[in-house]
Design a protein around this motif. Structure first.
Motif, short mmCIF file in Angstrom:
data_model
loop_
_atom_site.label_atom_id
_atom_site.label_comp_id
_atom_site.label_asym_id
_atom_site.label_seq_id
_atom_site.Cartn_x
_atom_site.Cartn_y
_atom_site.Cartn_z
N TYR A 172 0.86 -1.18 0.00
CA TYR A 172 0.00 0.00 0.00
C TYR A 172 0.90 1.23 0.00
O TYR A 172 1.73 1.40 0.89
CB TYR A 172 -0.92 0.01 1.22
N GLY A 173 0.72 2.08 -1.01
CA GLY A 173 1.58 3.25 -1.16
C GLY A 173 0.99 4.50 -0.55
O GLY A 173 -0.19 4.81 -0.73
N THR A 174 1.83 5.24 0.19
CA THR A 174 1.44 6.51 0.77
C THR A 174 2.69 7.36 0.89
O THR A 174 3.76 6.99 0.39
CB THR A 174 0.77 6.30 2.15
N ASN A 175 2.60 8.51 1.53
CA ASN A 175 3.77 9.36 1.73
C ASN A 175 4.37 9.10 3.10
O ASN A 175 3.78 9.43 4.12
CB ASN A 175 3.39 10.84 1.61
N LYS A 176 5.55 8.46 3.11
CA LYS A 176 6.23 8.13 4.36
C LYS A 176 7.45 9.02 4.51
O LYS A 176 8.52 8.74 3.99
CB LYS A 176 6.66 6.66 4.34
N GLN A 177 7.30 10.11 5.23
CA GLN A 177 8.40 11.06 5.40
C GLN A 177 9.26 10.77 6.63
O GLN A 177 10.45 11.02 6.64
CB GLN A 177 7.83 12.50 5.49
N SER A 178 8.66 10.25 7.67
CA SER A 178 9.37 10.06 8.93
C SER A 178 10.12 8.74 8.95
O SER A 178 9.98 7.91 8.06
CB SER A 178 8.39 10.11 10.11
N GLU A 179 10.94 8.57 9.98
CA GLU A 179 11.70 7.34 10.18
C GLU A 179 10.95 6.39 11.12
O GLU A 179 11.55 5.44 11.63
CB GLU A 179 13.08 7.67 10.77
N GLN A 180 9.67 6.63 11.33
CA GLN A 180 8.89 5.77 12.21
C GLN A 180 8.66 4.41 11.55
O GLN A 180 8.45 4.33 10.34
CB GLN A 180 7.54 6.41 12.53
N ILE A 181 8.71 3.37 12.35
CA ILE A 181 8.51 2.03 11.82
C ILE A 181 7.61 1.24 12.76
O ILE A 181 7.68 1.39 13.99
CB ILE A 181 9.85 1.30 11.62
N ARG A 182 6.74 0.42 12.16
CA ARG A 182 5.86 -0.46 12.94
C ARG A 182 5.86 -1.83 12.29
O ARG A 182 5.67 -1.95 11.09
CB ARG A 182 4.43 0.12 12.99
N LEU A 183 6.07 -2.85 13.09
CA LEU A 183 6.14 -4.22 12.59
C LEU A 183 5.35 -5.14 13.49
O LEU A 183 5.51 -5.11 14.72
CB LEU A 183 7.61 -4.68 12.54
#
Length: 235
Positions: A172-183
């Protein structure tokens, strides 16, 4: 990573690493020539060259009364070290007690590299499914592990930048500017944090059901919002 710093991870001192790089450039040298070119004292140069020989990074060439040193090819040297560590790893794992269960509670992981290591290992250990939200830089770092997960038949769902794609994964494509990650792995473990501050970065790791459910819902909502923005679903 700085080249000399990188070589120290293969059990070379900084002086040994410096001389190893010089030998690779020159092909072969005497201790005198090496000391002259590096500015390292002759005594330290000979000590470091002997260290390179002992550690499998160089060979000694005897030419009459002159002793010259020639490097072991870099790929061969690195592979030899890794092979040796793999053997040591097997021996250690046979002797160490095994942790049967994941620790209870909420674990804080500090430092960007330690967080990346935990992300990679969590993906490697997943058995059924992976849900991951991250920018392209982070996804590229995890690409080998994600590809291996797909080859093992795991379901891989990724929320990333619009430019990112991975054959076999649901992206799913969106605008990811930050270095936040969730797994989330196997609906069992969750790892979330921000790598913006490099060595000061922190990440939360937990197997707590309530936290896993919370982040599953957050990722589902993010996917629903992306679909809504693309017009894939109606309200």
């Amino acid at each position: 990573m700085n080249l000399i710093e990188g070589l120290t991870n293969f059990n070379l001192t900084k002086q040994e690493a410096t001389l190893y790089v010089l030998l690779l450039k020159s092909g072969q040298m005497t201790g005198y020539e090496a000391a002259k070119q590096t500015g390292i004292s002759r005594s330290n140069t000979y000590t470091a060259l002997a260290g390179l020989v002992d550690k499998g990074a160089a060979y000694v060439l005897e030419e009459g009364k002159v002793t010259r040193y020639t490097p072991v090819p870099a790929a061969e040297f690195c592979s030899n070290k890794i092979s040796c560590l793999e053997e040591i790893k097997k021996d250690i794992l046979q002797q160490l007690p095994v942790l049967n269960n994941d620790p209870e509670g909420y674990i804080t992981i500090k430092g960007a590299q330690e967080i990346i290591n935990k992300l990679r290992n969590t993906v490697r250990q997943a058995q059924a499914r992976i849900y991951l939200s991250a920018n392209s830089r982070m996804l590229e770092l995890l690409l080998p592990e994600l590809q291996a997960a797909l080859q093992r038949g795991l379901k891989v769902v990724i929320i990333g930048d619009k430019s990112f794609s991975l054959p076999g994964a649901i992206c799913y494509g969106t605008n990811k500017q930050s270095e936040q990650i969730r797994l989330i792995a196997d609906s069992h473990t969750v790892l979330t944090g921000d790598l913006q501050d490099d060595e000061d970065s922190t990440c939360l790791y937990s197997c707590k059901r309530n936290l896993v459910d919370l982040f599953k819902e957050a990722l589902q909502n993010e996917i629903a919002l992306i679909k809504l923005q693309k017009g894939d679903i109606n309200v």
